[in-house]
Motif scaffolding. Sequence first.
Motif, mmCIF file in Angstrom:
data_model
loop_
_atom_site.group_PDB
_atom_site.id
_atom_site.type_symbol
_atom_site.label_atom_id
_atom_site.label_comp_id
_atom_site.label_asym_id
_atom_site.label_seq_id
_atom_site.Cartn_x
_atom_site.Cartn_y
_atom_site.Cartn_z
ATOM 1 N N THR A 92 0.439 -1.307 -0.063
ATOM 2 C CA THR A 92 0.382 0.289 0.048
ATOM 3 C C THR A 92 0.878 1.014 -0.129
ATOM 4 O OG1 THR A 92 -1.685 -1.068 1.550
ATOM 5 C CG2 THR A 92 -1.740 1.056 1.282
ATOM 6 N N ASP A 98 -4.560 -0.755 -3.857
ATOM 7 C CA ASP A 98 -5.807 -0.452 -3.867
ATOM 8 C C ASP A 98 -5.979 -0.779 -2.203
ATOM 9 O OD1 ASP A 98 -7.217 1.610 -3.707
ATOM 10 O OD2 ASP A 98 -7.802 1.444 -5.680
ATOM 11 N N ARG A 99 -6.409 -0.015 -1.632
ATOM 12 C CA ARG A 99 -7.344 -0.659 -0.196
ATOM 13 C C ARG A 99 -8.368 -0.205 -0.479
ATOM 14 N NH1 ARG A 99 -4.199 1.164 5.297
ATOM 15 N NH2 ARG A 99 -6.650 0.802 5.692
ATOM 16 N N ASP A 100 -8.370 0.825 -1.503
ATOM 17 C CA ASP A 100 -10.140 0.798 -1.179
ATOM 18 C C ASP A 100 -11.199 -0.112 -2.810
ATOM 19 O OD1 ASP A 100 -10.428 3.041 0.532
ATOM 20 O OD2 ASP A 100 -9.834 4.744 -0.606
ATOM 21 N N ALA A 101 -10.200 -0.536 -3.149
ATOM 22 C CA ALA A 101 -10.984 -1.508 -4.458
ATOM 23 C C ALA A 101 -11.024 -2.638 -3.479
ATOM 24 C CB ALA A 101 -9.450 -1.435 -5.405
#
Length: 276
Positions: A92, A98-101
């Motif tokens: 990250t 992408d942690r929001d993916a």
Amino acid sequence: MPSRSVWRGSDTASALPTAPPGALDGLTFTGPHGQPLPLPELLAAAETDALLVMHRGTLVHEQYLHGYEPHIPHFNASAAKSYLGLVAAVLTHDGQLDRDAQVAKYVPELAGTAFGDAQVDHLLHMGTRMSYAGRPYDKTLEAQRYFTVLAPQLRPYGYTGPATIREHLATARATGEPGTEFRYENGNVEALAEVLRRLTGTTTSALLSEMIWSRIGAEEDAYYLLDADGTEAACGGLTTAAGCIVGSQRTSSFSDAWGARPARHSGLLPLMGGVV
């Protein structure tokens, strides 16, 4: 069970700073009936394999019992989850993960499942609400079923359930919105491990070796247990020598752990607060 090594790398092992012996001599606990319980008796009663105590970067106590020796791998159980979380933090920080993916972006086969429809960040926080194969969720029973998937010798006669970790994850269905509740469930970690494998194109073992194990001066290789597909049991199948575990904790400053790359990962400590 089959296993795959996590290579310690070719660098010389880093010796841990040690204090003179005797730091814990005379340490006594209170037993279950109020009686004094010296440390040796406590360790014997608990069938302890090894006890290593580090204080402010110095190894102040090292003891092995019941035939255990410093070089023998020891089962890490759920402590293995922490290593995968650290790998995710590095990726990250480097802008690769992408942690929001949505998880299905990385693992299309999980689309429509509780894990595939969640975000990577939900896996990192064990924030999925789900059940497997339509049965009511029971944490203890699901942990047992996970090992049934992993180890064929534990399966009852006539077993027709999932035979691999990936097949197991594919049976998960959401029972609520992700990110609204913490639930300690191994599937989150296994789904995260699959995300990282797809992202990097390598095995969990090779990834852990490259990003952590070869950088901490470990004396011994580590090992992951594998399922029938050759996939690592990331949530609890890691075995390491006890001294290597202590050594990995000593490198929490990251400048030691990444040697020639400390500046690249200098922002990891604040980030780790978001993935624990």
